[in-house]
Design a protein around this motif. Structure first.
Motif, short mmCIF file in Angstrom:
data_model
loop_
_atom_site.label_atom_id
_atom_site.label_comp_id
_atom_site.label_asym_id
_atom_site.label_seq_id
_atom_site.Cartn_x
_atom_site.Cartn_y
_atom_site.Cartn_z
N TYR B 24 -36.88 -14.53 38.52
CA TYR B 24 -36.25 -13.95 38.52
C TYR B 24 -35.02 -14.34 38.42
O TYR B 24 -35.17 -15.83 38.20
CB TYR B 24 -35.68 -13.39 40.41
CG TYR B 24 -37.11 -12.59 40.63
CD1 TYR B 24 -37.05 -10.68 40.67
CD2 TYR B 24 -38.20 -13.42 41.64
CE1 TYR B 24 -38.20 -10.71 41.07
CE2 TYR B 24 -39.07 -12.57 42.19
CZ TYR B 24 -39.54 -11.39 41.79
OH TYR B 24 -40.57 -10.22 42.01
N LYS B 25 -33.66 -13.89 37.80
CA LYS B 25 -32.28 -14.29 37.91
C LYS B 25 -31.64 -14.90 39.17
O LYS B 25 -31.06 -13.77 39.92
CB LYS B 25 -32.27 -13.82 37.00
CG LYS B 25 -31.88 -14.53 35.00
CD LYS B 25 -31.30 -13.85 34.61
CE LYS B 25 -31.64 -13.89 33.05
NZ LYS B 25 -31.43 -12.70 32.30
N VAL B 26 -31.61 -15.48 39.69
CA VAL B 26 -30.77 -16.18 40.78
C VAL B 26 -28.69 -16.89 40.35
O VAL B 26 -28.65 -17.54 39.76
CB VAL B 26 -31.01 -17.40 41.50
CG1 VAL B 26 -30.23 -17.01 42.90
CG2 VAL B 26 -32.33 -17.48 41.14
N PHE B 27 -28.32 -15.24 41.19
CA PHE B 27 -26.59 -16.40 40.59
C PHE B 27 -26.09 -16.74 41.85
O PHE B 27 -26.06 -15.81 42.75
CB PHE B 27 -25.65 -14.69 40.05
CG PHE B 27 -26.85 -13.96 38.84
CD1 PHE B 27 -26.17 -14.24 37.65
CD2 PHE B 27 -27.53 -13.50 39.09
CE1 PHE B 27 -26.74 -13.72 36.37
CE2 PHE B 27 -28.34 -12.73 37.73
CZ PHE B 27 -28.07 -12.39 36.38
N VAL B 28 -25.39 -17.60 41.90
CA VAL B 28 -23.92 -17.68 42.79
C VAL B 28 -23.14 -18.14 42.69
O VAL B 28 -22.51 -18.73 41.38
CB VAL B 28 -24.66 -19.36 43.11
CG1 VAL B 28 -24.13 -20.22 43.84
CG2 VAL B 28 -26.32 -19.19 43.52
N SER B 29 -22.22 -17.87 43.12
CA SER B 29 -20.99 -17.77 43.07
C SER B 29 -20.37 -19.29 43.57
O SER B 29 -20.38 -19.89 44.46
CB SER B 29 -19.94 -16.71 43.94
OG SER B 29 -19.86 -16.58 44.92
N ASN B 30 -19.40 -20.13 42.45
CA ASN B 30 -18.71 -21.42 42.88
C ASN B 30 -17.63 -20.74 43.77
O ASN B 30 -16.82 -21.23 41.84
CB ASN B 30 -19.84 -22.18 41.69
CG ASN B 30 -20.68 -22.28 41.65
OD1 ASN B 30 -21.18 -22.24 42.17
ND2 ASN B 30 -21.16 -22.21 40.37
N THR B 37 -23.52 -20.14 39.13
CA THR B 37 -24.40 -20.69 37.64
C THR B 37 -25.33 -19.71 38.21
O THR B 37 -26.17 -18.59 39.33
CB THR B 37 -24.69 -21.60 39.49
OG1 THR B 37 -23.80 -22.43 39.08
CG2 THR B 37 -26.21 -22.74 38.69
N VAL B 38 -26.40 -19.61 36.58
CA VAL B 38 -27.94 -18.75 37.02
C VAL B 38 -28.95 -19.64 36.97
O VAL B 38 -28.40 -20.77 36.27
CB VAL B 38 -27.68 -17.99 35.95
CG1 VAL B 38 -28.60 -16.65 35.90
CG2 VAL B 38 -26.66 -17.49 35.44
N ILE B 39 -30.13 -19.13 38.08
CA ILE B 39 -31.05 -19.96 38.49
C ILE B 39 -32.49 -19.04 38.23
O ILE B 39 -31.92 -18.33 38.73
CB ILE B 39 -30.50 -20.67 39.67
CG1 ILE B 39 -29.23 -21.21 40.39
CG2 ILE B 39 -32.46 -21.28 39.90
CD1 ILE B 39 -29.79 -21.98 41.32
N LYS B 43 -38.35 -21.49 37.68
CA LYS B 43 -38.61 -22.99 37.31
C LYS B 43 -37.83 -23.55 38.43
O LYS B 43 -38.15 -24.73 38.07
CB LYS B 43 -37.93 -23.28 35.85
CG LYS B 43 -38.81 -23.08 34.90
CD LYS B 43 -38.17 -22.84 32.86
CE LYS B 43 -39.03 -22.12 32.18
NZ LYS B 43 -36.95 -21.64 31.13
N LEU B 44 -36.81 -22.76 39.28
CA LEU B 44 -35.53 -23.19 39.41
C LEU B 44 -35.26 -24.24 39.06
O LEU B 44 -35.08 -25.69 39.69
CB LEU B 44 -36.83 -23.71 41.30
CG LEU B 44 -37.57 -23.06 41.88
CD1 LEU B 44 -38.21 -23.89 43.35
CD2 LEU B 44 -37.13 -22.57 42.58
N THR B 312 -25.94 -26.58 41.98
CA THR B 312 -24.47 -25.68 41.72
C THR B 312 -23.19 -26.25 40.91
O THR B 312 -23.04 -27.25 40.45
CB THR B 312 -24.24 -25.01 42.08
OG1 THR B 312 -23.74 -25.90 43.79
CG2 THR B 312 -25.61 -24.26 42.97
N GLY B 313 -22.17 -24.93 40.78
CA GLY B 313 -20.59 -25.65 40.26
C GLY B 313 -20.20 -26.30 41.92
O GLY B 313 -21.11 -26.51 42.84
#
Lengths: 408, 323
Positions: B24-30, B37-39, B43-44, B312-313
């Motif tokens: 899955y794609k994990v989206f993190v707002s910084n 950041t897309v994780i 693969k982590l 992340t950012g």
């Protein structure tokens, strides 16, 4: 100083008086709430203090100092209150320096304004407290930082939303200790407030293991702020005045009324940082504070007052919000119930400091974190890491329960 | 060359059959450096960093997984990002300073909390229009919606209430007083309960959505951690309702709560100042954003163990996972 916690009530009040043309007392009439709403009456008394203007015009007193904070809290309370059918009403009363504040508060209480915010000097706080001591009225001190109001002269019907001088000094001192600035050069003014401020600095030095290596009093008590070609004189005076001090890490100024303090930074003899009432200053609030949700609070305040939040506004906001929070929780307008809740162990207030604020049960002082900052921006928040306490780290600031002389 | 890639392919499929989780794609707002950041959840690893608007905070996926909605607080807008190309496509009107939002289970509309204006703004994400504004308490923040989409809950941080709003009429039908600074609202999948975290109050109220009574206040206690540091913010409940995860802010812990007894079963040490949480759709992992340490912690849900932290950012705030 960035309009910190020391009182800053100058001539502006006298100006308001002349503009609105009141001779004894001016009031802003409260509106009657619609039926079926429970009404909680809040009185706000602001007393003028005659003092010279501060050295920097940035610190000039404003007409709505404090009042703007109370007005915002009133809006906040009423936004919440509409869900509980509670209406908060604020009545503002301005009293001249020689006016009878006690009589003014007595008539507020008689009209049903049982929650009273007081922006007045310590002597007035005591007079008012005595005048209404047989009622359920609660007084919120938002203007007097005097430690003895929380100690020998403490009163059961007074809560203090501004920090005491001791709390401010301790907040600053902890930051010095964290920086390993343990040798202080103390310079203080000749006015009674400055003597008390210097006492708080000396107490903090002893408490946290710093050493005051030299002390010096600035003997002049102030004069006209605006003089032509003043800066040459000051530039010559200040280095000489601060000469001959033992080696120190920081120069601490205690000059609450801006007689000379703002002249010290960059002009002191040794190239050392200046702190205290000028330079790096402790306060309950900083106008540039944005952490812990403060941005929204600052924005809300700006919409209302078209300026940043000053410490006095924050203290008034805390007082009126304390009343709102108590009314929300007890779901009542009864003064006795509100007073009991405000002074009880369940009360707490979220106030943009990243942790709840509570009143110390032994003397009615609101616990605070203390921001240490320059004019422009916050530098740090005390308590500093490592200053521990068995109840809460906030009680490392100011007089703690075991040493308190307050007996209600 | 060809041989080698064939070999890698074979190896990759072998690994895939051992760990059947899909990526899955994990989206993190910084919040601080204005990026997302897309994780890759398999693969982590970080696969992309997207430049976005000012002070990105609340973040959520569209129902079809094609778009990422992002509160760009300083732009006073919700940005819509293409989840495949990572391009910012357009902005939705959101009202000023949007911080958190929730999407209707049907995929439209979006309910946005406007902290500065004491409003919840209802935004049509297809026609890019504001449909309604609902006046709520002071500093609205947390947003939750019932699985049937009928009831939306907003929390107001200074009023200290959970406002129950009927999504058909956009009117408040009830207000529940909770503890100080309620930050987040999370419904259980069966719609029975809504969890409300109180950051300054230091607890999580579980409200019965039918009676709108608080049936339980979950309290937290970690030896050696100051009580005032236990500040619950983000809450996520597993689909079966059996487990709730609560991010405890400056306590640097995520609490694992039993969704039946409401008892805290475990505290997981994560990064510093943990704010928000998101499950992967298969609930293999839950990700936590750790603002001060600039990373996310990856929690293995079955084991309740932190298995990795990923840089992340600056000041990661929100997190969402594509279906």
């Amino acid at each position: 100083m960035f309009n910190g916690d020391y009182p800053r009530r100058g001539l502006a009040i006298a100006l308001i008086a002349s503009v609105t043309g009141f001779s004894g007392m001016a009031t802003v009439e409260a509106q009657t709430p619609p039926a079926a709403m429970t009404r909680i009456g809040i009185g706000y008394l602001k007393q003028a203090v005659i003092k010279p203007l501060p050295l920097s015009r940035l610190d000039n007193p404003l007409e709505d100092d404090g009042l703007a904070g109370a007005r915002l809290a009133l809006e906040d309370n009423n936004t919440s209150g509409k869900f509980l059918k509670q209406e908060f009403v604020l009545k503002e009363v301005l009293v001249p320096a020689d006016g009878d504040a006690a009589a003014a508060v007595k008539s507020l209480v008689a009209e049903g304004f049982m929650m009273i915010v007081l922006d007045a000097p310590a002597a007035t706080v005591l007079q008012v407290s005595d005048a209404v001591k047989d009622t359920d009225a609660v007084l919120f001190n938002v203007g007097a930082p005097d430690t003895d109001l929380r100690e020998e002269k403490c009163r059961a019907n007074v809560l203090h939303t501004l920090p005491s001088r001791d709390m401010l000094a301790d907040g600053l001192a902890q930051y010095f200790i964290w920086k390993k600035w343990t040798k202080w050069f103390l310079v203080y003014g000749a006015l009674p407030d400055d003597v008390l401020n210097a006492d708080a600095i000396r107490r903090a030095a002893k408490r946290f293991g710093a050493k005051i290596v030299t002390e010096k009093e600035y003997k002049e008590a102030g004069g006209a702020r605006r003089t032509d070609s003043g800066h040459e004189q000051i530039q010559a005076q200040m280095p000489v005045f601060t000469q001959d001090a033992s080696e120190h890490d920081v120069l601490v100024v205690a000059d609450e009324n801006e007689v000379f303090g703002p002249y010290v930074p960059y002009r002191n003899w040794s190239p050392r940082p200046v702190a205290g009432t000028s330079g790096l200053t402790p306060s309950s609030w900083h106008p540039a504070h944005e952490q812990w949700g403060a941005t929204q609070y600052q924005n809300r305040f700006y919409k209302l007052a078209k300026r940043g939040v000053r410490a006095i506004d924050y203290h008034a906001w805390l007082a009126v919000r304390s009343i709102g929070e108590a009314a929300t929780r007890v779901k009542s307008a009864d003064a006795k119930a509100l007073r009991q809740y405000l002074k009880g162990s369940d009360f707490s207030l979220a106030a943009f400091k990243g942790q709840k604020l509570t009143y110390r049960p032994w003397n009615g002082q609101l616990r605070h974190t203390i921001v240490v900052g320059d004019r422009h921006i916050p530098v740090s928040w005390s308590p500093q890491p490592g200053f521990l306490h068995q109840v809460t780290p906030l009680d490392t600031l100011g007089v703690d329960q075991p040493e308190s002389k307050c007996r209600f | 060359m060809i041989k080698q890639s064939l070999f890698s392919f074979a190896l990759a499929s072998l690994i895939a059959s051992v760990t059947p989780a899909s990526a899955y794609k994990v989206f993190v707002s910084n919040e601080k450096d204005n990026t997302v950041t897309v994780i890759d959840s398999d693969k982590l690893e970080v696969v992309e960093t997207i430049k976005v608007g000012g002070r990105p905070r609340g973040i959520a996926m569209s129902k079809d997984g094609k778009h990422v909605y992002l509160c760009a607080s300083e732009n006073d807008a919700v940005q819509v990002i293409d989840a495949a190309t990572y391009k910012v496509l357009y902005e939705l009107p959101s009202g000023p300073d949007p911080e958190l939002f929730v999407l209707h289970p049907s995929g439209n509309p979006l309910y946005v909390a406007n902290e500065d204006d004491n409003l919840v703004t209802v935004v049509d994400v297809i026609n890019k229009k504001v449909l309604a504004e609902v006046p709520v308490g002071v500093e609205p923040e947390g947003m939750g919606i019932s699985p049937d989409g009928k009831i939306m809950v907003n929390t107001s941080e200074t009023t200290n209430m959970a406002h129950f709003i009927d999504t058909a009429t956009n009117e408040i039908i009830d207000n529940v007083l909770v503890d100080s600074r309620p930050r987040f609202a999370e419904f259980t999948q069966d719609g029975k309960y809504v969890y409300i975290s109180a950051e300054i109050g230091g607890n999580v109220s579980v409200i019965d959505t039918k009676t709108r009574q608080i049936i339980k206040k979950i309290e937290f206690e970690v030896p050696g951690v100051a009580k005032e540091a236990l500040q619950p913010v983000g809450v996520r409940v597993s689909k079966d309702g059996k487990k709730a995860y609560v991010a405890l802010g400056p306590a640097n812990r995520v609490a694992v709560v039993n969704g039946e007894t409401f008892k805290v079963e475990k505290y997981l040490l994560v990064g510093q100042r943990v704010w928000q949480l998101a499950f992967t759709p298969d609930e293999k992992y839950i990700f936590s954003t750790n603002g001060v340490s600039n990373d996310v912690s990856v929690i293995d849900v079955k084991e309740d163990k932190v298995v990795k932290s990923i840089k992340t950012g600056k000041l990661p705030w929100g997190v969402t996972v594509a279906p």
